[in-house]
Design a protein around this motif. Structure first.
Motif, PDB file in Angstrom:
ATOM      1  N   GLN A   1       7.298   5.666  -3.993  1.00 28.77           N
ATOM      2  CA  GLN A   1       7.152   4.902  -2.754  1.00 28.77           C
ATOM      3  C   GLN A   1       5.922   5.296  -1.937  1.00 28.77           C
ATOM      4  O   GLN A   1       5.314   4.453  -1.287  1.00 28.77           O
ATOM      5  N   ARG A   2       5.551   6.582  -1.976  1.00 31.70           N
ATOM      6  CA  ARG A   2       4.431   7.035  -1.152  1.00 31.70           C
ATOM      7  C   ARG A   2       3.561   8.014  -1.942  1.00 31.70           C
ATOM      8  O   ARG A   2       4.074   8.830  -2.706  1.00 31.70           O
ATOM      9  N   ILE A   3       2.250   7.937  -1.713  1.00 28.06           N
ATOM     10  CA  ILE A   3       1.285   8.783  -2.416  1.00 28.06           C
ATOM     11  C   ILE A   3       0.347   9.407  -1.391  1.00 28.06           C
ATOM     12  O   ILE A   3      -0.109   8.727  -0.461  1.00 28.06           O
TER      13      ILE A   3
ATOM     14  N   ASN B   1       0.837  -1.190   0.000  1.00 29.73           N
ATOM     15  CA  ASN B   1       0.000   0.000   0.000  1.00 29.73           C
ATOM     16  C   ASN B   1       0.877   1.246   0.000  1.00 29.73           C
ATOM     17  O   ASN B   1       1.616   1.505   0.952  1.00 29.73           O
ATOM     18  N   LYS B   2       0.788   2.038  -1.052  1.00 27.97           N
ATOM     19  CA  LYS B   2       1.599   3.249  -1.172  1.00 27.97           C
ATOM     20  C   LYS B   2       0.838   4.502  -0.756  1.00 27.97           C
ATOM     21  O   LYS B   2       1.417   5.585  -0.715  1.00 27.97           O
ATOM     22  N   ILE B   3      -0.438   4.368  -0.443  1.00 26.60           N
ATOM     23  CA  ILE B   3      -1.281   5.535  -0.192  1.00 26.60           C
ATOM     24  C   ILE B   3      -1.301   5.878   1.292  1.00 26.60           C
ATOM     25  O   ILE B   3      -1.553   5.012   2.143  1.00 26.60           O
ATOM     26  N   TYR B   4      -1.030   7.155   1.599  1.00 26.64           N
ATOM     27  CA  TYR B   4      -1.008   7.643   2.977  1.00 26.64           C
ATOM     28  C   TYR B   4      -2.145   8.640   3.167  1.00 26.64           C
ATOM     29  O   TYR B   4      -2.497   9.377   2.249  1.00 26.64           O
ATOM     30  N   PRO B   5      -2.724   8.678   4.371  1.00 30.06           N
ATOM     31  CA  PRO B   5      -3.918   9.513   4.576  1.00 30.06           C
ATOM     32  C   PRO B   5      -3.667  11.010   4.613  1.00 30.06           C
ATOM     33  O   PRO B   5      -4.616  11.797   4.488  1.00 30.06           O
ATOM     34  N   SER B   6      -2.416  11.437   4.814  1.00 29.01           N
ATOM     35  CA  SER B   6      -2.130  12.876   4.863  1.00 29.01           C
ATOM     36  C   SER B   6      -0.689  13.108   4.449  1.00 29.01           C
ATOM     37  O   SER B   6       0.148  12.189   4.471  1.00 29.01           O
ATOM     38  N   ALA B   7      -0.397  14.356   4.112  1.00 28.47           N
ATOM     39  CA  ALA B   7       0.977  14.704   3.740  1.00 28.47           C
ATOM     40  C   ALA B   7       1.921  14.527   4.928  1.00 28.47           C
ATOM     41  O   ALA B   7       3.060  14.090   4.768  1.00 28.47           O
ATOM     42  N   THR B   8       1.447  14.854   6.114  1.00 32.65           N
ATOM     43  CA  THR B   8       2.271  14.685   7.315  1.00 32.65           C
ATOM     44  C   THR B   8       2.667  13.229   7.498  1.00 32.65           C
ATOM     45  O   THR B   8       3.841  12.910   7.758  1.00 32.65           O
ATOM     46  N   GLN B   9       1.709  12.334   7.336  1.00 34.98           N
ATOM     47  CA  GLN B   9       1.998  10.910   7.501  1.00 34.98           C
ATOM     48  C   GLN B   9       2.853  10.369   6.362  1.00 34.98           C
ATOM     49  O   GLN B   9       3.641   9.448   6.551  1.00 34.98           O
ATOM     50  N   ALA B  10       2.714  10.964   5.177  1.00 34.74           N
ATOM     51  CA  ALA B  10       3.519  10.524   4.039  1.00 34.74           C
ATOM     52  C   ALA B  10       4.999  10.828   4.238  1.00 34.74           C
ATOM     53  O   ALA B  10       5.861  10.153   3.672  1.00 34.74           O
TER      54      ALA B  10
ATOM     55  N   CYS C   1      10.644   8.649  -3.231  1.00 36.87           N
ATOM     56  CA  CYS C   1       9.787   9.603  -3.934  1.00 36.87           C
ATOM     57  C   CYS C   1       8.403   9.618  -3.291  1.00 36.87           C
ATOM     58  O   CYS C   1       7.737   8.581  -3.193  1.00 36.87           O
ATOM     59  N   VAL C   2       7.989  10.817  -2.853  1.00 33.17           N
ATOM     60  CA  VAL C   2       6.672  11.015  -2.265  1.00 33.17           C
ATOM     61  C   VAL C   2       5.874  11.916  -3.200  1.00 33.17           C
ATOM     62  O   VAL C   2       6.327  13.007  -3.558  1.00 33.17           O
TER      63      VAL C   2
END
Length: 231
Positions: free
Chosen positions: A212-214, A2-11, A186-187
């Motif tokens: 890596q993160r979205i 899972n590459k999806i994060y709920p917020s920019a802070t958490q990403a 890469c975020v």
């Protein structure tokens, strides 16, 4: 994965440290990862080196990190729209590595491709070439430029699927794909997330292997840098 994060802070959680090199996509205020820049500011990390075509404007984009004095060095092509950037540089408070725009793009592309250096005619015979290796090819002189990589790449895209394949819109495609490949991590901040397989393979501008993160940001401000209207 899972590459999806709920917020920019958490990403950005667990990624950012003092003294890191951060590459940031965008061209002017077009295609900048607005939410990720705010989240980067809120980490409080300092002594950062920022690679970006420009540094936003006062109070927006990377200008936010200049205000909080979190950036130690900028690697940039254009600085004309940010008065605080100009002030810090002229007063000796900010280190600046001025880089011609096309050279900056190629330095990022080469870094992402694993190419350590390349030769270019741009800058030969100017201050840009001082202290750098030069070499002659076919009767013309060239300057050797080393490529650029970053600890973290912050990128803005239009669409992502859940595997991280990206589409960019118009001018936002200028630097974002190059920044993405040059980062060890890469975020990506995106307007829209779709299911894997929904994007036309021929319309994917950057494959998900680089991402890596979205984080989903459907309500980005997308500020206009210079508004021109009829009287």
């Amino acid at each position: 994965m899972n590459k999806i994060y709920p917020s920019a802070t958490q990403a950005l959680e667990g990624l950012v440290e003092d003294g890191m090199t951060i590459a940031v996509g965008g061209f002017g205020l077009c295609g900048i990862p607005e939410a990720l820049i705010i989240a980067l500011r809120d980490t409080g990390k300092t002594q950062l080196t920022a690679i970006s075509n420009n540094a936003g404007v006062d109070g927006f984009g990377l200008g936010l990190l200049l205000e909080t004095r979190q950036i130690r060095k900028m690697v940039s092509s254009y600085v004309g729209e940010n008065k605080e950037f100009e002030r810090q540089y002229l007063s000796g408070e900010l280190e600046l590595e001025f880089t011609p725009q096309g050279t900056l793009a190629e330095k990022l592309r080469a870094g992402g491709a694993g190419i350590p250096a390349f030769y270019t005619r741009t800058g030969y015979g100017t201050l840009i070439a001082e202290g750098k290796e030069t070499r002659q090819f076919n009767g013309e002189w060239y300057v050797m430029e080393e490529s650029l990589t970053a600890d973290i790449a912050l990128v803005k895209a239009w669409k992502a699927d859940k595997s991280g394949n990206l589409q960019f819109r118009k001018t936002a495609r200028n630097f974002n794909p190059l920044v993405a490949t040059a980062g060890k991590v890469c975020v990506v901040e995106v307007d829209e997330i779709v299911e894997t397989g929904e994007l036309d393979p021929d319309q994917i501008h950057l494959p998900g292997i680089y991402v890596q993160r979205i984080v989903h940001n459907p309500n980005a401000e997308k500020r206009i840098e210079k508004r021109t209207v009829r009287s």
